[in-house]
Structure formats: C-alpha cells, structure tokens
Write a protein that holds these residues in place. Structure first.
Motif, short mmCIF file in Angstrom:
data_model
loop_
_atom_site.label_atom_id
_atom_site.label_comp_id
_atom_site.label_asym_id
_atom_site.label_seq_id
_atom_site.Cartn_x
_atom_site.Cartn_y
_atom_site.Cartn_z
N UNK A 64 62.39 33.12 43.49
CA UNK A 64 61.55 33.26 42.30
C UNK A 64 61.21 34.74 42.20
N UNK A 65 61.55 35.34 41.05
CA UNK A 65 61.57 36.79 40.93
C UNK A 65 60.75 37.24 39.71
N UNK A 66 59.84 38.20 39.89
CA UNK A 66 59.16 38.75 38.71
C UNK A 66 60.12 39.66 37.94
N UNK A 67 59.95 39.75 36.63
CA UNK A 67 60.79 40.66 35.85
C UNK A 67 60.55 42.10 36.29
N UNK A 68 59.32 42.40 36.68
CA UNK A 68 58.95 43.76 37.04
C UNK A 68 59.55 44.18 38.38
N UNK A 69 60.15 45.36 38.38
CA UNK A 69 60.77 45.90 39.60
C UNK A 69 59.70 46.55 40.45
N UNK A 70 59.32 45.89 41.52
CA UNK A 70 58.35 46.49 42.44
C UNK A 70 58.52 45.87 43.82
N UNK A 71 58.16 46.64 44.83
CA UNK A 71 58.30 46.15 46.20
C UNK A 71 56.99 45.61 46.76
N UNK A 72 55.90 45.79 46.01
CA UNK A 72 54.58 45.43 46.56
C UNK A 72 53.83 44.49 45.62
N UNK A 73 53.22 43.47 46.18
CA UNK A 73 52.48 42.51 45.37
C UNK A 73 51.38 43.18 44.55
N UNK A 74 50.71 44.17 45.13
CA UNK A 74 49.58 44.76 44.41
C UNK A 74 50.03 45.62 43.22
N UNK A 75 51.33 45.89 43.15
CA UNK A 75 51.83 46.66 42.00
C UNK A 75 52.15 45.76 40.80
N UNK A 76 52.13 44.46 41.03
CA UNK A 76 52.23 43.55 39.89
C UNK A 76 50.87 43.51 39.19
N UNK A 77 50.88 43.44 37.87
CA UNK A 77 49.61 43.21 37.18
C UNK A 77 49.14 41.81 37.54
N UNK A 78 47.87 41.55 37.30
CA UNK A 78 47.37 40.21 37.61
C UNK A 78 48.10 39.15 36.80
N UNK A 79 48.43 39.49 35.57
CA UNK A 79 49.16 38.53 34.73
C UNK A 79 50.56 38.27 35.28
N UNK A 80 51.21 39.32 35.76
CA UNK A 80 52.55 39.16 36.35
C UNK A 80 52.48 38.36 37.64
N UNK A 81 51.48 38.69 38.44
CA UNK A 81 51.27 37.98 39.69
C UNK A 81 51.02 36.49 39.43
N UNK A 82 50.15 36.24 38.48
CA UNK A 82 49.81 34.86 38.15
C UNK A 82 51.05 34.11 37.65
N UNK A 83 51.82 34.78 36.78
CA UNK A 83 53.02 34.14 36.24
C UNK A 83 54.03 33.86 37.34
N UNK A 84 54.16 34.79 38.28
CA UNK A 84 55.11 34.61 39.38
C UNK A 84 54.74 33.38 40.20
N UNK A 85 53.46 33.27 40.56
CA UNK A 85 53.09 32.17 41.44
C UNK A 85 52.93 30.84 40.71
N UNK A 86 52.67 30.89 39.43
CA UNK A 86 52.76 29.65 38.65
C UNK A 86 54.20 29.13 38.70
N UNK A 87 55.15 30.06 38.58
CA UNK A 87 56.55 29.64 38.60
C UNK A 87 56.97 29.17 39.99
N UNK A 88 56.41 29.79 41.03
CA UNK A 88 56.67 29.32 42.39
C UNK A 88 56.20 27.87 42.52
#
Ligand SMILES: [Zn+2]
Length: 173
Positions: A64-88
């Motif tokens: 499960x992969x965020x669209x945003x290219x980043x190596x660190x969880x904290x570099x995801x916005x909260x919305x991106x983080x939330x979307x990632x783990x909703x999809x997980x």
C-alpha cells in the motif's frame, strides 16, 4: 512462525531508486489503466494505491503506497497519512477475504537498514498468512516465475476492491 519475515537478502531483487525519476512507485498513479494492470495495481484512491509485490513473500503479498514520494511518515501530510492507513485497513480486510488468509503481517520497513527495498518511497506491506506456511518460498515459487499467474492473481484481488471507499470515506474510486 520460525522464519524472519523481512529478509534482507531479498533486497537484491529491487534496486533502490536514486531519485524520484527512478522511483518504481511514482509513475504509477498517473499511468494508463492497462499499464497499471500490468504493474499489478489492484486499487487506487486519490492519495494512495494498492499493488501486488512482484517478488512476494507469499501469494497475495500487497504493498500500500502513498502517491507522495517520501521516505518518512512524518513527511506525509495528515491527510495523506490518514488516506494511506485507511487504505491499509481496507486492503487488509479485503485481502483476507480474497485469499482466505488466516492471519496477516502488516508493516513498514523504513530505511534501507530496516530492509526497505525501495527506501525512498515508503510503502506498507500486507502479507497473508496461513497455518503451516512458515516456509514461504515454496508457496510463491509458481507465482514468482510465471507472470501470467501474477496477473491472474491481480485480477482476482481487484474484484474485491470494486466498492472501495474513496479517501473521504464516501463510496466510489
Ligand atoms: Zn516515489
């Protein structure tokens, strides 16, 4: 289970990208539908997507992969983080149903030293487990060498993601 799940020797399968242009994940959200299918994308939302691992620990091993290219969880916005783990959460439930898994391993390898094959673009592994599957390799031997088997598995899994909620929780892709 007796075997280590995130075996570092598997890193040889995937060359770590040097920058975004080399990233195996970055081009996927914008790729044509047929290209996404051939790259084993199972489902996509506006901020994240699910694809099969081409070098799986077990049949049905998902990323499960965020669209945003980043190596660190904290570099995801909260919305991106939330979307990632909703999809997980969605992927875990649907994968379990699709392959009748008795359990799942869900996790992130952050950084190459932690075993990340593609360290530059973080991704969540979901590996289905069954009683007695401690020796992974025989389980996936067939799917690994036969691309058609991977695509057939992809199509099977995609069927379980048809009614995936979008990032905001409403129905639709
Ligand atoms: Zn990337």
């Amino acid at each position: 289970m007796g075997n280590p799940l995130w075996a570092p020797w598997r890193m040889e399968y995937i060359l770590g990208p040097k920058d975004r242009g080399d990233c195996i994940f970055c081009g996927i959200p914008d790729a044509e539908e047929e290209e996404q299918r051939s790259r084993l994308v199972v489902a996509k939302t506006p901020r994240a997507f699910v694809m099969m691992n081409r070098y799986p620990f077990a049949a049905g091993h998902l990323l499960v992969v965020p669209h945003t290219h980043t190596s660190a969880l904290h570099e995801l916005s909260l919305a991106e983080h939330d979307a990632l783990f909703r999809l997980v959460r969605e992927a875990a439930t649907r994968l379990q149903r699709a392959v009748k898994a008795e359990g799942l391993n869900v996790g992130l390898n952050l950084g190459a030293v932690a075993g990340a094959g593609v360290a530059a673009h973080l991704h969540v592994h979901i590996v289905p487990r069954w009683a007695g599957d401690t020796n992974f390799m025989p389980v996936l031997a067939d799917t690994r060498v036969i691309p058609q088997a991977l695509e057939a598995t992809r199509d099977h899994l995609a069927g379980f993601f048809q009614d995936l909620p979008s990032d905001d929780g409403s129905l639709g892709s």
